[in-house]
Motif scaffolding. Sequence first.
Motif, mmCIF file in Angstrom:
data_model
loop_
_atom_site.group_PDB
_atom_site.id
_atom_site.type_symbol
_atom_site.label_atom_id
_atom_site.label_comp_id
_atom_site.label_asym_id
_atom_site.label_seq_id
_atom_site.Cartn_x
_atom_site.Cartn_y
_atom_site.Cartn_z
ATOM 1 N N SER A 23 23.784 9.920 29.887
ATOM 2 C CA SER A 23 24.781 10.338 30.847
ATOM 3 C C SER A 23 24.944 9.338 32.117
ATOM 4 C CB SER A 23 24.425 11.616 31.178
ATOM 5 O OG SER A 23 24.919 11.903 32.410
ATOM 6 N N ALA A 24 23.670 9.046 32.560
ATOM 7 C CA ALA A 24 23.477 8.128 33.770
ATOM 8 C C ALA A 24 24.098 6.695 33.389
ATOM 9 C CB ALA A 24 21.982 8.064 33.997
ATOM 10 N N GLY A 26 26.385 4.059 32.566
ATOM 11 C CA GLY A 26 27.984 4.347 32.146
ATOM 12 C C GLY A 26 28.623 3.184 32.686
ATOM 13 N N LEU A 27 29.982 3.430 32.938
ATOM 14 C CA LEU A 27 30.805 2.222 33.638
ATOM 15 C C LEU A 27 30.176 2.137 34.895
ATOM 16 C CD1 LEU A 27 34.395 3.794 32.555
ATOM 17 C CD2 LEU A 27 33.187 1.605 31.695
ATOM 18 N N GLY A 28 29.415 3.074 35.624
ATOM 19 C CA GLY A 28 29.083 2.987 37.031
ATOM 20 C C GLY A 28 27.866 1.915 36.793
ATOM 21 N N TYR A 106 37.704 8.798 34.734
ATOM 22 C CA TYR A 106 36.944 7.924 34.175
ATOM 23 C C TYR A 106 37.184 7.715 32.807
ATOM 24 C CZ TYR A 106 31.836 6.605 33.153
ATOM 25 O OH TYR A 106 30.663 5.923 33.289
ATOM 26 N N PHE A 228 26.103 8.274 41.971
ATOM 27 C CA PHE A 228 27.092 8.309 40.654
ATOM 28 C C PHE A 228 26.541 7.884 39.756
ATOM 29 C CE2 PHE A 228 30.464 6.373 38.264
ATOM 30 C CZ PHE A 228 31.109 7.174 38.284
ATOM 31 N N SER A 229 25.671 6.584 39.927
ATOM 32 C CA SER A 229 24.828 6.194 38.806
ATOM 33 C C SER A 229 23.954 7.068 38.163
ATOM 34 C CB SER A 229 24.323 4.792 39.176
ATOM 35 O OG SER A 229 23.844 4.245 38.035
ATOM 36 N N SER A 231 24.417 10.379 37.755
ATOM 37 C CA SER A 231 25.134 11.529 37.380
ATOM 38 C C SER A 231 24.592 12.688 38.423
ATOM 39 C CB SER A 231 24.930 11.859 36.115
ATOM 40 O OG SER A 231 25.348 10.661 35.281
ATOM 41 N N SER A 325 28.506 13.918 28.905
ATOM 42 C CA SER A 325 27.770 14.840 29.825
ATOM 43 C C SER A 325 28.942 15.338 30.814
ATOM 44 C CB SER A 325 26.775 13.829 30.490
ATOM 45 O OG SER A 325 27.328 13.382 31.455
HETATM 46 N N1 TRP Z 1 26.607 8.175 35.781
HETATM 47 C C1 TRP Z 1 27.703 7.760 34.983
HETATM 48 C C2 TRP Z 1 27.994 6.245 35.238
HETATM 49 O O1 TRP Z 1 27.215 5.714 35.823
HETATM 50 C C3 TRP Z 1 29.078 8.650 35.344
HETATM 51 C C4 TRP Z 1 28.465 10.016 35.197
HETATM 52 C C5 TRP Z 1 28.447 10.708 34.113
HETATM 53 C C6 TRP Z 1 28.610 10.846 36.323
HETATM 54 N N2 TRP Z 1 28.235 12.125 34.523
HETATM 55 C C7 TRP Z 1 28.297 11.902 35.885
HETATM 56 C C8 TRP Z 1 28.757 10.561 37.799
HETATM 57 C C9 TRP Z 1 28.118 13.299 36.569
HETATM 58 C C10 TRP Z 1 28.692 11.732 38.512
HETATM 59 C C11 TRP Z 1 28.390 13.027 38.049
HETATM 60 O O2 TRP Z 1 29.059 5.904 34.760
#
Ligand code: TRP
Length: 456
Positions: A23-24, A26-28, A106, A228-229, A231, A325
Amino acid sequence: MSTVANRGNWTSRFGFIVAAAGSAIGLGNIWRFPYTAGQNGGGAFVLVYLGFVLLVGIPVLLAELSVGRASQRNPVGAFKALVPKSLWPWVGLLGVLTGFGILAFYSVIAGWTLRYLIWAVSGQFSGGITAEQSGELFTSLVGGTTTPILLSGMFLALTAWVVRGGISLGIERATKILMPIFGVILVLLAIRALTLEGAGEGLRFLFAPDFSKLTVKTISIALGQALFSLSLGMGAMITYGSYLPKNEKIPVAGCTVAFFDTSIAILAGLIIFPTLFHAGASPGGGPGLVFVVMPTIFGTMPFGTLFAIAFYALLSIAALTSTISLLEVIVAYFVDEKGWGRGFAAWVLAGTCFVLAIPSALSVGGNRFLSNLLGEGSGFLDLQNIIFGNYSLSIGALCLCIFVGWRWGIPKALAEIENSGYRMQMAPVWGFLVRYFCPVAVAVVLGYILVTRDYF
Ligand code: TRP
């Protein structure tokens, strides 16, 4: 209504860690981190970001996980269970709404990664393409109408298909396959990039801090990126924590997830910056970095086609384990609170997100009105990011700190964290951070973006 007992659980600590790290990561990490680091001066930004991961990210992550595991509920149900008859469930509801909002934009960007993967496989970049051709390719893709819509639809369908399978048989099983593949590709790519001529300059950019580049703006962006990264701020980690068995050590699991997330952002930097500097491209290229700049480089390097395929496979996998997620938060709410069946919820809610994704997909050139909603070149997708990715996430994280620090209370949260008999040595530090430092830091950033409109 599903009872606590039959909601499902991760089958092992490994299962939870892979899913939460999925989850964490990701594109982030692979798309947003490199270009924001590139635009904000490199090394100094990276240091501030690391500081925020330690001082805000990890404390808030542990707070979310403890709320989730204590209540064994989705974000709305969690607040209802911990403080009945209060207004707190609205914070959970904001999280569920944010899930829709983030997923809607996203999945559009995730859709582009699929198209690039298909291009890479079909050898589109192998002959070498010029910066101009690459720019045109990108503009024609994102500025299209049916293609971006279809791609985001495909991505959401893939997401729904996994989430429909449930916690252990859907999410855990899929991420256990995807994340190791992801890790192997990542390491191979980093080795390839670090052995390119000129790689050292890229490393210097990423690690040698130039503190004169730090401004309030870059500091605010670094905090936003850390939230964000990981989550955080919308209950994704409340939801994933709700499937954690009671004997799991929350701090160990949480820190492992944060460690992976952060290392992978840095590793992505180790791939992108050496490659950029090798090709003499500017690190400040903005959001187009991985889509416009990277393809021009693949064609000029040995095994470039393989490198391209691996790179876009990496991006697609990272995006998928994150969209899973996001959808899971919404699905958990409708399953727990509204008594929907999981399969039904997954398809219907992914379908709803698809409808919400359409204006986003059309807002990067496809439709003139949607593309310039906020002024020249700033459209609906940017608006979604501002409302959900900036305001909602910060408000959510702020409320969560206030909730755990001041309402539910550090002693109860600690009792949950330590209920496996495990003692958290840093407990006093954690309590201080959750009560004072994190809410103040997030509130300052929230005030800053409100006043300056400098979003992350
Ligand atoms: N963390 C993910 C990323 O870095 C993006 C993501 C997934 C997210 N679930 C989340 C961001 C919930 C905020 C809240 O791309």
